[in-house]
Design a protein around this motif. Structure first.
Motif, PDB file in Angstrom:
ATOM      1  N   GLY A  42      80.320  53.720  25.059  1.00 30.39           N
ATOM      2  CA  GLY A  42      81.753  53.460  25.121  1.00 30.39           C
ATOM      3  C   GLY A  42      82.496  53.830  23.861  1.00 30.39           C
ATOM      4  N   GLY A  43      81.987  54.790  23.132  1.00 29.90           N
ATOM      5  CA  GLY A  43      82.629  55.230  21.904  1.00 29.90           C
ATOM      6  C   GLY A  43      81.718  55.134  20.697  1.00 29.90           C
ATOM      7  N   ILE A  44      80.834  54.129  20.704  1.00 32.61           N
ATOM      8  CA  ILE A  44      79.851  53.935  19.628  1.00 32.61           C
ATOM      9  C   ILE A  44      78.463  53.918  20.253  1.00 32.61           C
ATOM     10  CG2 ILE A  44      79.119  52.500  17.683  1.00 32.61           C
ATOM     11  CD1 ILE A  44      81.968  53.512  17.385  1.00 32.61           C
ATOM     12  N   ASP A  45      77.585  54.770  19.773  1.00 28.70           N
ATOM     13  CA  ASP A  45      76.202  54.792  20.251  1.00 28.70           C
ATOM     14  C   ASP A  45      75.373  53.938  19.289  1.00 28.70           C
ATOM     15  OD1 ASP A  45      73.639  55.274  21.094  1.00 28.70           O
ATOM     16  OD2 ASP A  45      73.898  57.438  21.296  1.00 28.70           O
ATOM     17  N   ARG A  94      72.265  61.355   7.496  1.00 32.73           N
ATOM     18  CA  ARG A  94      72.477  61.381   8.945  1.00 32.73           C
ATOM     19  C   ARG A  94      73.502  60.313   9.303  1.00 32.73           C
ATOM     20  NH1 ARG A  94      67.563  60.398  13.273  1.00 32.73           N
ATOM     21  NH2 ARG A  94      68.839  60.295  15.180  1.00 32.73           N
ATOM     22  N   GLY A  95      74.571  60.713  10.013  1.00 31.66           N
ATOM     23  CA  GLY A  95      75.674  59.798  10.253  1.00 31.66           C
ATOM     24  C   GLY A  95      75.628  59.025  11.550  1.00 31.66           C
ATOM     25  N   GLY A  96      75.147  59.627  12.629  1.00 31.53           N
ATOM     26  CA  GLY A  96      75.099  58.944  13.911  1.00 31.53           C
ATOM     27  C   GLY A  96      76.446  58.828  14.606  1.00 31.53           C
ATOM     28  N   SER A  97      77.426  59.665  14.217  1.00 32.43           N
ATOM     29  CA  SER A  97      78.749  59.594  14.827  1.00 32.43           C
ATOM     30  C   SER A  97      78.723  60.182  16.238  1.00 32.43           C
ATOM     31  CB  SER A  97      79.775  60.370  13.992  1.00 32.43           C
ATOM     32  OG  SER A  97      79.960  59.760  12.744  1.00 32.43           O
ATOM     33  N   THR A  98      79.512  59.606  17.112  1.00 31.92           N
ATOM     34  CA  THR A  98      79.642  60.114  18.473  1.00 31.92           C
ATOM     35  C   THR A  98      80.756  61.165  18.528  1.00 31.92           C
ATOM     36  OG1 THR A  98      81.257  58.444  19.113  1.00 31.92           O
ATOM     37  CG2 THR A  98      78.934  57.874  19.390  1.00 31.92           C
ATOM     38  N   ILE A  99      80.838  61.854  19.661  1.00 37.10           N
ATOM     39  CA  ILE A  99      81.917  62.809  19.865  1.00 37.10           C
ATOM     40  C   ILE A  99      83.267  62.101  19.803  1.00 37.10           C
ATOM     41  CG2 ILE A  99      83.022  64.167  21.701  1.00 37.10           C
ATOM     42  CD1 ILE A  99      80.270  65.344  22.323  1.00 37.10           C
ATOM     43  N   SER A 100      83.345  60.898  20.347  1.00 34.06           N
ATOM     44  CA  SER A 100      84.599  60.139  20.320  1.00 34.06           C
ATOM     45  C   SER A 100      85.012  59.817  18.892  1.00 34.06           C
ATOM     46  CB  SER A 100      84.447  58.850  21.134  1.00 34.06           C
ATOM     47  OG  SER A 100      84.059  59.139  22.462  1.00 34.06           O
ATOM     48  N   GLY A 145      84.850  53.046   8.957  1.00 32.90           N
ATOM     49  CA  GLY A 145      85.251  51.769   9.536  1.00 32.90           C
ATOM     50  C   GLY A 145      86.422  51.923  10.485  1.00 32.90           C
ATOM     51  N   VAL A 146      87.382  52.769  10.110  1.00 33.70           N
ATOM     52  CA  VAL A 146      88.528  53.005  10.988  1.00 33.70           C
ATOM     53  C   VAL A 146      88.072  53.729  12.249  1.00 33.70           C
ATOM     54  CG1 VAL A 146      90.790  54.096  11.186  1.00 33.70           C
ATOM     55  CG2 VAL A 146      90.094  53.058   9.022  1.00 33.70           C
ATOM     56  N   GLU A 147      87.158  54.684  12.106  1.00 37.68           N
ATOM     57  CA  GLU A 147      86.604  55.382  13.273  1.00 37.68           C
ATOM     58  C   GLU A 147      85.997  54.397  14.264  1.00 37.68           C
ATOM     59  OE1 GLU A 147      83.767  58.414  12.377  1.00 37.68           O
ATOM     60  OE2 GLU A 147      85.018  59.309  10.827  1.00 37.68           O
ATOM     61  N   PHE A 148      85.327  53.386  13.763  1.00 41.38           N
ATOM     62  CA  PHE A 148      84.672  52.400  14.623  1.00 41.38           C
ATOM     63  C   PHE A 148      85.673  51.646  15.485  1.00 41.38           C
ATOM     64  CE2 PHE A 148      80.733  53.116  12.545  1.00 41.38           C
ATOM     65  CZ  PHE A 148      79.749  52.514  13.332  1.00 41.38           C
ATOM     66  N   THR A 149      86.883  51.505  14.995  1.00 42.12           N
ATOM     67  CA  THR A 149      87.900  50.790  15.775  1.00 42.12           C
ATOM     68  C   THR A 149      88.660  51.736  16.702  1.00 42.12           C
ATOM     69  OG1 THR A 149      89.595  51.032  14.050  1.00 42.12           O
ATOM     70  CG2 THR A 149      88.169  49.086  13.941  1.00 42.12           C
ATOM     71  N   LEU A 150      88.802  53.001  16.300  1.00 46.47           N
ATOM     72  CA  LEU A 150      89.593  53.941  17.092  1.00 46.47           C
ATOM     73  C   LEU A 150      88.805  54.571  18.239  1.00 46.47           C
ATOM     74  CD1 LEU A 150      91.672  55.890  14.403  1.00 46.47           C
ATOM     75  CD2 LEU A 150      92.325  53.892  15.749  1.00 46.47           C
ATOM     76  N   ALA A 151      87.500  54.784  18.048  1.00 49.85           N
ATOM     77  CA  ALA A 151      86.707  55.449  19.087  1.00 49.85           C
ATOM     78  C   ALA A 151      86.687  54.661  20.401  1.00 49.85           C
ATOM     79  CB  ALA A 151      85.288  55.704  18.582  1.00 49.85           C
ATOM     80  N   PRO A 152      86.433  53.346  20.398  1.00 46.08           N
ATOM     81  CA  PRO A 152      86.501  52.597  21.663  1.00 46.08           C
ATOM     82  C   PRO A 152      87.891  52.616  22.279  1.00 46.08           C
ATOM     83  CG  PRO A 152      85.287  51.351  20.007  1.00 46.08           C
ATOM     84  CD  PRO A 152      85.950  52.498  19.294  1.00 46.08           C
ATOM     85  N   LEU A 153      88.930  52.646  21.439  1.00 46.74           N
ATOM     86  CA  LEU A 153      90.295  52.722  21.951  1.00 46.74           C
ATOM     87  C   LEU A 153      90.512  54.042  22.686  1.00 46.74           C
ATOM     88  CD1 LEU A 153      93.139  51.466  22.057  1.00 46.74           C
ATOM     89  CD2 LEU A 153      93.631  52.603  19.882  1.00 46.74           C
ATOM     90  N   ALA A 154      90.016  55.121  22.117  1.00 43.98           N
ATOM     91  CA  ALA A 154      90.131  56.428  22.769  1.00 43.98           C
ATOM     92  C   ALA A 154      89.371  56.450  24.090  1.00 43.98           C
ATOM     93  CB  ALA A 154      89.598  57.520  21.836  1.00 43.98           C
ATOM     94  N   GLU A 155      88.212  55.798  24.114  1.00 44.23           N
ATOM     95  CA  GLU A 155      87.412  55.757  25.344  1.00 44.23           C
ATOM     96  C   GLU A 155      88.125  54.989  26.458  1.00 44.23           C
ATOM     97  OE1 GLU A 155      84.250  56.705  26.301  1.00 44.23           O
ATOM     98  OE2 GLU A 155      83.604  57.747  24.479  1.00 44.23           O
ATOM     99  N   ARG A 156      88.890  53.988  26.087  1.00 46.22           N
ATOM    100  CA  ARG A 156      89.618  53.200  27.087  1.00 46.22           C
ATOM    101  C   ARG A 156      90.831  53.945  27.631  1.00 46.22           C
ATOM    102  NH1 ARG A 156      88.959  47.829  27.932  1.00 46.22           N
ATOM    103  NH2 ARG A 156      87.316  46.755  26.778  1.00 46.22           N
ATOM    104  N   MET A 157      91.424  54.795  26.809  1.00 46.58           N
ATOM    105  CA  MET A 157      92.685  55.412  27.189  1.00 46.58           C
ATOM    106  C   MET A 157      92.538  56.831  27.710  1.00 46.58           C
ATOM    107  SD  MET A 157      95.127  53.900  24.146  1.00 46.58           S
ATOM    108  CE  MET A 157      96.626  54.111  25.100  1.00 46.58           C
TER     109      MET A 157
END
Length: 232
Positions: free
Chosen positions: A96-99, A118-124, A143-155
């Motif tokens: 859902g945005g964070i793996d 190694r970062g482990g970042s998702t496409i989102s 840290g900001v990415e962690f909050t924005l990625a799930p938001l992008a997945e929802r919208m």
């Protein structure tokens, strides 16, 4: 009232004002991102925060030339779509945005090596970084990415996230998006990319300004193996 107490009350007022400004700033930023994500569900972005950053970094460099052409997902080779997912985010359609599994694996690998590699970042996460943030600020940006990625997945739908990602990410100095990359490195459109070409382009993404598809022999083979494992 003594000068000590006056000074204490002065600091209290200062920090209250600072806190209020911080709340307003953060709230405004997230409101802007939320509105932008709604807008991006219907319209294509004319630019991104990372593109603006690169332009600013090369402000006085006359040789800098931006290449950016947005194309819909159906005009992007499925080989390329599969190669990028296999290379950057194998569980793209599952999280859902964070793996969290990949993030744990990355942390363990970093601890084992004794350094961050190694970062482990998702496409989102990478999408919101490109659209709204910059390549700097390290862990604060993460840290900001962690909050924005799930938001992008929802919208946004997964297909729209992938479409935006493939069109805005960096693929070289001034080269943004797969259409520009395909024409820059192979002289063809994104729809015409072969399986081998797609794997080589995907292999450049961890360091797009220094890697070139023609040199990505070993990693492109690994990406092809991952694609085959996933049934592509």
């Amino acid at each position: 009232m003594s000068k000590v107490w006056q000074r204490c009350f002065g600091w209290v007022r200062y920090w209250r004002l600072f806190g209020a400004l911080a709340v307003v700033t953060v709230g405004s930023f997230y409101a802007f991102v939320g509105f932008s994500l709604v807008w991006l569900d219907f319209f294509d972005p004319p630019t991104s925060a990372l593109q603006v950053q690169r332009r600013w970094e090369r402000l006085i460099d006359p040789s800098y030339r931006k290449q950016y052409s947005f194309v819909p997902l159906e005009r992007i080779s499925e080989h390329l779509q599969h190669a990028v997912i296999a290379a950057e985010d194998g569980r793209f359609y599952e999280h859902g945005g964070i793996d969290w599994d990949e993030l744990q694996n990355a942390m363990e690998a970093n601890l084992e090596r004794g350094r961050f590699w190694r970062g482990g970042s998702t496409i989102s996460q990478q999408l919101v970084k490109n659209l709204f943030l910059t390549s700097g600020f390290g862990f604060l940006r993460k840290g900001v990415e962690f909050t924005l990625a799930p938001l992008a997945e929802r919208m946004l739908s997964k297909e729209r996230i992938l479409e935006l990602y493939l069109n805005v990410i960096e693929w070289g100095d001034g080269v943004y998006g797969i259409e520009a990359a395909a024409r820059e490195y192979y002289g063809i459109s994104a729809a015409q990319l072969s399986r081998e070409q797609s794997a080589r382009l995907a292999a450049c993404l961890p360091a797009p300004r220094t890697r070139r598809p023609g040199r990505m022999h070993r990693y492109s083979r690994e990406i092809l193996r991952r694609m085959e494992t996933q049934g592509w």
